[in-house]
Design a protein around this motif. Sequence first.
Motif, PDB file in Angstrom:
ATOM      1  N   GLU A  48       0.686  -1.108  -0.169  1.00  0.00           N
ATOM      2  CA  GLU A  48      -0.075   0.082   0.089  1.00  0.00           C
ATOM      3  C   GLU A  48       0.785   1.305  -0.015  1.00  0.00           C
ATOM      4  OE1 GLU A  48      -0.321  -2.588   2.201  1.00  0.00           O
ATOM      5  OE2 GLU A  48      -2.314  -3.336   1.777  1.00  0.00           O
ATOM      6  N   ASP A  49       1.976   1.258   0.904  1.00  0.00           N
ATOM      7  CA  ASP A  49       2.793   2.463   0.875  1.00  0.00           C
ATOM      8  C   ASP A  49       3.622   2.437  -0.471  1.00  0.00           C
ATOM      9  OD1 ASP A  49       1.953   2.646   3.521  1.00  0.00           O
ATOM     10  OD2 ASP A  49       3.915   1.922   4.449  1.00  0.00           O
ATOM     11  N   THR A  50       3.857   1.355  -1.066  1.00  0.00           N
ATOM     12  CA  THR A  50       4.768   1.633  -2.120  1.00  0.00           C
ATOM     13  C   THR A  50       3.935   2.027  -3.175  1.00  0.00           C
ATOM     14  OG1 THR A  50       6.006  -0.422  -1.474  1.00  0.00           O
ATOM     15  CG2 THR A  50       6.053   0.268  -3.639  1.00  0.00           C
ATOM     16  N   LEU A  51       2.686   1.474  -3.271  1.00  0.00           N
ATOM     17  CA  LEU A  51       1.827   1.990  -4.463  1.00  0.00           C
ATOM     18  C   LEU A  51       1.561   3.580  -4.361  1.00  0.00           C
ATOM     19  CD1 LEU A  51      -0.697  -0.911  -5.034  1.00  0.00           C
ATOM     20  CD2 LEU A  51       1.169   0.020  -6.765  1.00  0.00           C
ATOM     21  N   ALA A  52       1.180   3.950  -3.091  1.00  0.00           N
ATOM     22  CA  ALA A  52       0.939   5.297  -2.686  1.00  0.00           C
ATOM     23  C   ALA A  52       2.131   6.038  -3.222  1.00  0.00           C
ATOM     24  CB  ALA A  52       0.557   5.407  -1.114  1.00  0.00           C
ATOM     25  N   GLN A  53       3.181   5.927  -2.807  1.00  0.00           N
ATOM     26  CA  GLN A  53       4.525   6.675  -3.248  1.00  0.00           C
ATOM     27  C   GLN A  53       4.703   6.770  -4.611  1.00  0.00           C
ATOM     28  OE1 GLN A  53       6.526   8.480  -1.466  1.00  0.00           O
ATOM     29  NE2 GLN A  53       7.636   9.284  -2.898  1.00  0.00           N
ATOM     30  N   ALA A  54       4.635   5.444  -5.261  1.00  0.00           N
ATOM     31  CA  ALA A  54       4.689   5.462  -6.813  1.00  0.00           C
ATOM     32  C   ALA A  54       3.961   6.242  -7.630  1.00  0.00           C
ATOM     33  CB  ALA A  54       4.899   3.852  -7.301  1.00  0.00           C
ATOM     34  N   THR A  55       2.696   6.582  -7.047  1.00  0.00           N
ATOM     35  CA  THR A  55       1.630   7.229  -7.680  1.00  0.00           C
ATOM     36  C   THR A  55       1.266   8.547  -7.344  1.00  0.00           C
ATOM     37  OG1 THR A  55      -0.228   6.193  -6.392  1.00  0.00           O
ATOM     38  CG2 THR A  55       0.408   5.049  -8.498  1.00  0.00           C
ATOM     39  N   SER A  56       2.113   9.099  -6.378  1.00  0.00           N
ATOM     40  CA  SER A  56       2.045  10.311  -5.731  1.00  0.00           C
ATOM     41  C   SER A  56       1.895  11.606  -6.441  1.00  0.00           C
ATOM     42  CB  SER A  56       2.867  10.569  -4.798  1.00  0.00           C
ATOM     43  OG  SER A  56       4.058  10.536  -5.184  1.00  0.00           O
ATOM     44  N   LYS A  57       2.514  11.407  -7.708  1.00  0.00           N
ATOM     45  CA  LYS A  57       2.298  12.613  -8.733  1.00  0.00           C
ATOM     46  C   LYS A  57       1.249  12.362  -9.916  1.00  0.00           C
ATOM     47  CE  LYS A  57       5.591  14.756  -6.672  1.00  0.00           C
ATOM     48  NZ  LYS A  57       5.557  15.882  -5.760  1.00  0.00           N
ATOM     49  N   VAL A  58       0.795  11.153  -9.759  1.00  0.00           N
ATOM     50  CA  VAL A  58      -0.433  10.986 -10.934  1.00  0.00           C
ATOM     51  C   VAL A  58      -1.484  11.703 -10.658  1.00  0.00           C
ATOM     52  CG1 VAL A  58      -1.616   9.068 -11.958  1.00  0.00           C
ATOM     53  CG2 VAL A  58       0.493   8.679 -11.255  1.00  0.00           C
ATOM     54  N   ASN A  59      -2.107  12.275 -11.657  1.00  0.00           N
ATOM     55  CA  ASN A  59      -3.283  12.909 -11.544  1.00  0.00           C
ATOM     56  C   ASN A  59      -4.534  12.023 -11.310  1.00  0.00           C
ATOM     57  OD1 ASN A  59      -5.335  15.080 -11.702  1.00  0.00           O
ATOM     58  ND2 ASN A  59      -5.283  15.255 -13.845  1.00  0.00           N
ATOM     59  N   LYS A  60      -5.026  11.886 -10.339  1.00  0.00           N
ATOM     60  CA  LYS A  60      -5.999  10.743  -9.907  1.00  0.00           C
ATOM     61  C   LYS A  60      -7.577  11.580 -10.080  1.00  0.00           C
ATOM     62  CE  LYS A  60      -4.175   9.551  -6.062  1.00  0.00           C
ATOM     63  NZ  LYS A  60      -2.981  10.324  -6.135  1.00  0.00           N
ATOM     64  N   LEU A  61      -8.299  10.781 -10.531  1.00  0.00           N
ATOM     65  CA  LEU A  61      -9.757  11.327 -10.296  1.00  0.00           C
ATOM     66  C   LEU A  61     -10.218  11.046  -9.072  1.00  0.00           C
ATOM     67  CD1 LEU A  61     -11.084  10.193 -13.932  1.00  0.00           C
ATOM     68  CD2 LEU A  61     -10.064  12.249 -13.216  1.00  0.00           C
ATOM     69  N   SER A  62     -11.510  11.487  -8.821  1.00  0.00           N
ATOM     70  CA  SER A  62     -12.219  10.903  -7.577  1.00  0.00           C
ATOM     71  C   SER A  62     -12.441   9.488  -7.623  1.00  0.00           C
ATOM     72  CB  SER A  62     -13.516  11.822  -7.599  1.00  0.00           C
ATOM     73  OG  SER A  62     -14.544  11.162  -8.622  1.00  0.00           O
ATOM     74  N   SER A  63     -12.967   8.842  -6.473  1.00  0.00           N
ATOM     75  CA  SER A  63     -13.326   7.626  -6.403  1.00  0.00           C
ATOM     76  C   SER A  63     -14.880   7.574  -6.580  1.00  0.00           C
ATOM     77  CB  SER A  63     -12.874   7.155  -5.294  1.00  0.00           C
ATOM     78  OG  SER A  63     -13.336   5.544  -5.069  1.00  0.00           O
ATOM     79  N   PRO A  64     -15.611   7.236  -7.781  1.00  0.00           N
ATOM     80  CA  PRO A  64     -17.093   7.555  -7.647  1.00  0.00           C
ATOM     81  C   PRO A  64     -17.844   6.874  -6.826  1.00  0.00           C
ATOM     82  CG  PRO A  64     -15.878   7.587  -9.797  1.00  0.00           C
ATOM     83  CD  PRO A  64     -14.918   7.039  -9.021  1.00  0.00           C
ATOM     84  N   THR A  65     -17.311   5.409  -6.472  1.00  0.00           N
ATOM     85  CA  THR A  65     -18.238   4.642  -5.686  1.00  0.00           C
ATOM     86  C   THR A  65     -18.179   5.161  -4.296  1.00  0.00           C
ATOM     87  OG1 THR A  65     -16.286   3.219  -5.518  1.00  0.00           O
ATOM     88  CG2 THR A  65     -17.972   2.556  -7.377  1.00  0.00           C
TER      89      THR A  65
END
Length: 487
Positions: A55-72
Motif C-alpha cells: 500500500e505504501d509503495t503504490l501510494a508513493q509510486a503514484t503520488s504525482k499521478v493526476n487521480k480522479l475521484s473515486s466515484p463509488t
Amino acid sequence: MKTPSQKFLERLGLKDPVMSETSAPQGNGNDRRDFLKKVGAGGLMLGGFMFSPIEDTLAQATSKVNKLSSPTDLKITDMRFAVVMNGHARCPIIRIDTNQGISGYGEVRDGASWRYAMFLKSRIMGMNPCSVELLFKRIKQFGFHGRQGGGVCGVEMALWDLAGKAYNVPAYQLLGGRYRDKVRLYADTPEGENEADFAQKVNVRMVEQGFTFMKMDFGIELLKGIPGTTVNSNYWDIGRQWSNEAMTYGGTEHPFTQVQITDKGLELMTQRIAFVREKIGYEIPLASDHYGHFDHNNAIRLGRAVEKYRLAWLEDLIPWKFTDQWRQITEAIETPTLTGEDIYLKEEFIKLIDARAIDLVHPDLATSGGLLETKKIGDYAEERGVAMAMHFAGTPISFMANVHCAAATQNFVALEHHSVDVDYWNSLVKTKKPMIEKGYALVPDSPGLGIELNEEVVKKHLDPEYPAYFAPSTDWDKDRSWDRLWS
C-alpha cells in the motif's frame, strides 16, 4: 533472468536503475543517480521502497499521478444556494458538495423559489451523487408542473455535473453520447422604437450574433384600447396577461375568459407578423408565442389567419393540459403546434404525443425533470414522429444542462436563448471554450456540465433580497417527515 524486484518495478512502470545502466552501453550512471534522487526526494529510500508494504509503495509510486475521484465512494455532504439576477428574472443556483472536494451546480427554474430545492437537501445527504436516477426517483414526488418542478430539476442537474466530474466525462456522454457538436439556438426578435430601429436590431441578431432561428410575440394585448378588435374586453383587461391574482384576466385559464378576436383584430395581429417576416425573410424559421387568453375556437381562427406566413410553430395557444382541445386545434390548421414548457415529467407529454395533439414537444428542462427525463421525453416523441424544441430562460448553468441534453437527443430542433441582451450573462461562468458562437451553442468536452462559476461576477448580481453567497444551510439538514407513498 529478471529478479522479483525487477519484475515488480516493471509492473509499476518504472525502470530498474541497475538494468538500465548495464543494458544500455551508452549509459553513464545518470539513470541510476536520477532514480535514487527522485525516490529520495519523495521521502522513500530505495531499500525502504523495496521492502515497504505494497500500500505504501503504490501510494508513493503514484503520488504525482493526476487521480480522479473515486466515484463509488462519493458522498453528498452539503447543499447550499445563491440567488442570481438574470436581467430582471430571479434564478436560484444550488451547489452540492461532496466528501472528495468536488461540487456540482444546478439551477432552480427562473422565477421559482430556492426553497423548492433546499427542501430536498435532507433527502439526499450522505448518498452517492453518481446514482442519479436512484436519487431522482427518491425526490421526484416533491416536484410538480410549472415552477414547482424547479427544485427537483435543479438537484438533478447538479447530480449530472458531479457524476461527470467524478468520471471525468461530459454529462452528454453519460446520457449515451452526442449526436451533434453544436446546438442550434433560437432568439426573440428584438423590440424597436420604430421601423428603422427594429430593422437595425434584427440585422444585429442575424448578421452579428448569427442567429438562424427567431421567435416573436404577437398577442391581443396589442389590441388593447382599439375599438372593434376583441369581444369581452370591456370586462377583462387584455393588456395584463402576466398578472396572476385570483379572478384577473392573467390568472384565468384561456377557455374561461370568453374573449374573442374579431376580423379587425386578426388583421392588425397579422400585420405585425407580416412586418417581421418582411424584415427577416422566409429562409429564417420564425416561431411565435404569447397570444393572450382565449379559447381553442379563437386559436383555430388565429392559426388559419397566419398560415401564409409559414410560422415554425404556434406556442402555448391554450394551457397544455387540455389535450382534446389541442388535438382539435392541430387538426384544423396547417401551422405546427407546440406546448410543454410547464409540464413536469414525461407522462403528460406522452398523453399529448399519443393523442397526436401537438406537432412538437417543448419541454423546459428546469421543469420537465432534468437532463435524463427530458431525453426520455425526446426519445419517446422521436419514436412517434414528433420533434422536440426546448424552452429556456435562465443562467448559463441551466443553459449548459440543456446543451448536453440537446446534444444527446436525436429529434432536437432548437434551444431557446432568452438572455441575449443581458450583457453580463456570458461572464457568470468560466468555460474552456465559448458557450455560444454565431447562433449555436458549442457542446463542451469538459467534465460534467463544463462550467464553473465566476464568483466575482456572480456576487455582483445577487438578488438584493437574498444577498448571501452559498451561506451554510444547516436548517435544511434534518428530514422531518415520512415521505413514502405506499404502505
